[in-house]
Design an enzyme around this catalytic site. Structure first.
Site, PDB file in Angstrom:
ATOM      1  N   CYS A 112       0.814  -1.227   0.000  1.00  0.00           N
ATOM      2  CA  CYS A 112       0.000   0.000   0.000  1.00  0.00           C
ATOM      3  C   CYS A 112       0.842   1.270   0.000  1.00  0.00           C
ATOM      4  CB  CYS A 112      -0.939   0.018   1.196  1.00  0.00           C
ATOM      5  SG  CYS A 112      -1.944  -1.453   1.304  1.00  0.00           S
ATOM      6  N   HIS A 251      -3.224   7.168   2.929  1.00  0.00           N
ATOM      7  CA  HIS A 251      -3.669   5.876   2.414  1.00  0.00           C
ATOM      8  C   HIS A 251      -5.065   5.614   2.981  1.00  0.00           C
ATOM      9  CE1 HIS A 251      -4.038   1.788   1.393  1.00  0.00           C
ATOM     10  NE2 HIS A 251      -3.668   1.280   2.554  1.00  0.00           N
ATOM     11  N   ASN A 281     -10.056   0.217   0.231  1.00  0.00           N
ATOM     12  CA  ASN A 281      -8.590   0.208   0.237  1.00  0.00           C
ATOM     13  C   ASN A 281      -8.088  -0.393  -1.079  1.00  0.00           C
ATOM     14  OD1 ASN A 281      -5.888  -0.364   0.601  1.00  0.00           O
ATOM     15  ND2 ASN A 281      -6.124  -1.193   2.662  1.00  0.00           N
TER      16      ASN A 281
HETATM   17  O1  UT7 Z   1      -3.575  -1.277   3.657  1.00  0.00           O
HETATM   18  C1  UT7 Z   1      -3.108  -1.721   4.874  1.00  0.00           C
HETATM   19  C2  UT7 Z   1      -3.849  -2.866   5.254  1.00  0.00           C
HETATM   20  N1  UT7 Z   1      -4.735  -2.984   6.287  1.00  0.00           N
HETATM   21  C3  UT7 Z   1      -5.200  -2.169   7.237  1.00  0.00           C
HETATM   22  O2  UT7 Z   1      -4.924  -1.021   7.341  1.00  0.00           O
HETATM   23  C4  UT7 Z   1      -6.124  -2.819   8.207  1.00  0.00           C
HETATM   24  C5  UT7 Z   1      -5.870  -2.419   9.627  1.00  0.00           C
HETATM   25  N2  UT7 Z   1      -6.858  -3.050  10.502  1.00  0.00           N
HETATM   26  C6  UT7 Z   1      -8.159  -2.739  10.491  1.00  0.00           C
HETATM   27  O3  UT7 Z   1      -8.590  -1.875   9.740  1.00  0.00           O
HETATM   28  C7  UT7 Z   1      -9.064  -3.427  11.495  1.00  0.00           C
HETATM   29  O4  UT7 Z   1      -8.273  -4.217  12.350  1.00  0.00           O
HETATM   30  C8  UT7 Z   1     -10.157  -4.318  10.828  1.00  0.00           C
HETATM   31  C9  UT7 Z   1     -11.181  -3.457  10.143  1.00  0.00           C
HETATM   32  C10 UT7 Z   1      -9.527  -5.272   9.831  1.00  0.00           C
HETATM   33  C11 UT7 Z   1     -10.887  -5.122  11.895  1.00  0.00           C
HETATM   34  O5  UT7 Z   1     -11.457  -4.276  12.862  1.00  0.00           O
HETATM   35  P1  UT7 Z   1     -11.201  -4.529  14.407  1.00  0.00           P
HETATM   36  O6  UT7 Z   1     -11.964  -3.499  15.127  1.00  0.00           O
HETATM   37  O7  UT7 Z   1      -9.721  -4.609  14.640  1.00  0.00           O
HETATM   38  O8  UT7 Z   1     -11.907  -5.916  14.617  1.00  0.00           O
HETATM   39  P2  UT7 Z   1     -11.278  -7.280  15.174  1.00  0.00           P
HETATM   40  O9  UT7 Z   1     -10.423  -7.929  14.154  1.00  0.00           O
HETATM   41  O10 UT7 Z   1     -10.715  -7.021  16.526  1.00  0.00           O
HETATM   42  O11 UT7 Z   1     -12.586  -8.152  15.331  1.00  0.00           O
HETATM   43  C12 UT7 Z   1     -13.637  -7.822  16.282  1.00  0.00           C
HETATM   44  C13 UT7 Z   1     -14.761  -8.804  16.105  1.00  0.00           C
HETATM   45  C14 UT7 Z   1     -14.308 -10.267  16.070  1.00  0.00           C
HETATM   46  O12 UT7 Z   1     -15.292 -11.046  16.732  1.00  0.00           O
HETATM   47  P3  UT7 Z   1     -15.067 -11.535  18.263  1.00  0.00           P
HETATM   48  O13 UT7 Z   1     -13.815 -12.348  18.206  1.00  0.00           O
HETATM   49  O14 UT7 Z   1     -14.917 -10.270  19.044  1.00  0.00           O
HETATM   50  O15 UT7 Z   1     -16.307 -12.301  18.531  1.00  0.00           O
HETATM   51  C15 UT7 Z   1     -14.326 -10.616  14.606  1.00  0.00           C
HETATM   52  O16 UT7 Z   1     -14.522 -11.987  14.378  1.00  0.00           O
HETATM   53  O17 UT7 Z   1     -15.438  -8.592  14.869  1.00  0.00           O
HETATM   54  C16 UT7 Z   1     -15.502  -9.821  14.124  1.00  0.00           C
HETATM   55  N3  UT7 Z   1     -15.429  -9.496  12.699  1.00  0.00           N
HETATM   56  C17 UT7 Z   1     -16.526  -9.192  11.972  1.00  0.00           C
HETATM   57  N4  UT7 Z   1     -17.824  -9.117  12.285  1.00  0.00           N
HETATM   58  C18 UT7 Z   1     -18.683  -8.765  11.294  1.00  0.00           C
HETATM   59  C19 UT7 Z   1     -14.335  -9.425  11.924  1.00  0.00           C
HETATM   60  N5  UT7 Z   1     -14.686  -9.076  10.674  1.00  0.00           N
HETATM   61  C20 UT7 Z   1     -16.032  -8.931  10.673  1.00  0.00           C
HETATM   62  C21 UT7 Z   1     -16.964  -8.568   9.691  1.00  0.00           C
HETATM   63  N6  UT7 Z   1     -18.270  -8.504  10.043  1.00  0.00           N
HETATM   64  N7  UT7 Z   1     -16.623  -8.279   8.419  1.00  0.00           N
END
Ligand code: UT7
Length: 324
Positions: A112, A251, A281
């Protein structure tokens, strides 16, 4: 050393719009969760166009706006992690498409942060007098490497690309400074495998993960830290401070990352250009698409001081300070 300025910008997004609602038919997710955690509402997904086709359309807009012909371009750099082929490079395909017979053309991959790295490489080669007019492109077809059964990643990414024409200049305007750094130790937090090593002499094959796999929370931590440090670093040893900056084009990964950076830097959110809501993204495409959209919306005016800032797989991060 020659000064180097951005003469024009262009961008292209595939026409096919995929909403959060559409994705909720593929995986267990919903619009509320995606909007609350990322700010993304829709993204464009290719219906068959590959990266070179996307890059070519963005490049032609930038060339038209600059009133520059393909044959006048002597350097083409494409930043991408989703090239059409291992070889020829996307840059060489673009060279053929635009008739840039006098150009050196190659791809680079800094995920990215790719466009920031490509700008830095292009500007450095031009500053020492090796090239005069360059085409710098960031373009992706991420939908090829997204795991469409993984709800934690497939909601984030989109396809698209942006381009700019760089030109050496006698004035003090243009790219003032750039900064970049990589952290290979954290590479495993965001991976997408290429082909496996497979030949008749192998006893035990190791299969790579073919699609994007990410530790979202770790990347989030890196993103928030690197956004602020990259903005501070690019201002070091220049005559400018954060107060002089009119616009930051980050980004477009997650609205929460941009909000966090704004808070940490004590800047109002409207100092940041944001278009992730309907673009998602697009990795190396993200910053040049945002730059182009900001330009088209009249948000970029002559004399403005602008910082481009990115982070991503590698892990990598970097920034560019521009006087427009
Ligand atoms: O270009 C560079 C690349 N990437 C980035 O910049 C990404 C950086 N990270 C992020 O943007 C965030 O970490 C995400 C958007 C990917 C995830 O958000 P988060 O607030 O960090 O969520 P998490 O991974 O901590 O997940 C929280 C909960 C989990 O459930 P439990 O374990 O708390 O029951 C996940 O399983 O949300 C769940 N979850 C979802 N629920 C509904 C994860 N993805 C989804 C989804 N829909 N799409």
């Amino acid at each position: 050393m020659n000064a180097v300025k951005i003469k024009s910008v262009g961008a292209y997004l595939p026409s096919n719009i995929i909403t959060n609602e559409d994705i909720s038919k593929l995986v267990e997710t919903n619009n509320e969760w995606i909007v609350e955690r990322t700010g993304i509402k829709s993204r464009r997904i290719s219906k068959g166009e590959d990266t070179s086709s996307i890059a070519n359309k963005a490049a032609k807009i930038a060339l038209d706006r600059a009133k520059v012909k393909g044959e006048d371009i002597d350097l083409i750099i494409v930043a991408t992690l989703t090239p059409d082929n291992f070889t020829p490079s996307v840059a060489c395909i673009i060279q053929k498409e635009i008739g840039a017979e006098n150009a050196t053309a190659f791809d680079i991959n800094a995920a990215c942060t790719g466009f920031i790295y490509a700008l830095e490489v292009g500007r450095s080669l031009m500053a020492v007098g090796r090239y005069k007019k360059a085409l710098i492109i960031g373009a992706e077809t991420l939908s090829k490497i997204v795991d469409w059964s993984d709800r934690s990643t497939c909601i984030l990414f989109g396809d698209g690309g942006g381009a700019c024409v760089l030109e050496t200049s006698d004035s003090k305007e243009g790219i003032i400074n750039s900064y970049s750094i990589s952290d290979g130790k954290k590479g495993e937090t965001l991976i997408a495998g290429a082909v496996d090593v497979n030949n008749p002499f192998i006893e035990e094959k190791v299969e790579k993960h073919k699609y994007i796999k990410m530790n979202g929370r770790e990347v989030f931590k890196f993103a928030t830290k690197s956004m602020t440090s990259s903005i501070e670093k690019v201002l070091e040893n220049t005559e400018y401070t954060l107060n002089d900056i009119d616009l930051i084009i980050p980004h477009q990964a997650n609205l929460r990352i941009i909000e966090y950076a704004a808070k940490k830097l004590n800047l109002p959110l409207d100092r940041f250009y944001i278009n992730l809501e309907d673009v998602g993204n697009t990795s190396a495409g993200s910053i040049p698409i945002a730059l182009n959209n900001a330009f088209e919306e009249g948000k970029i005016k002559k004399g403005m001081k602008i910082i481009l800032v990115g982070f991503g797989g590698g892990l990598t991060c970097g920034s560019t300070l521009i006087k427009w």
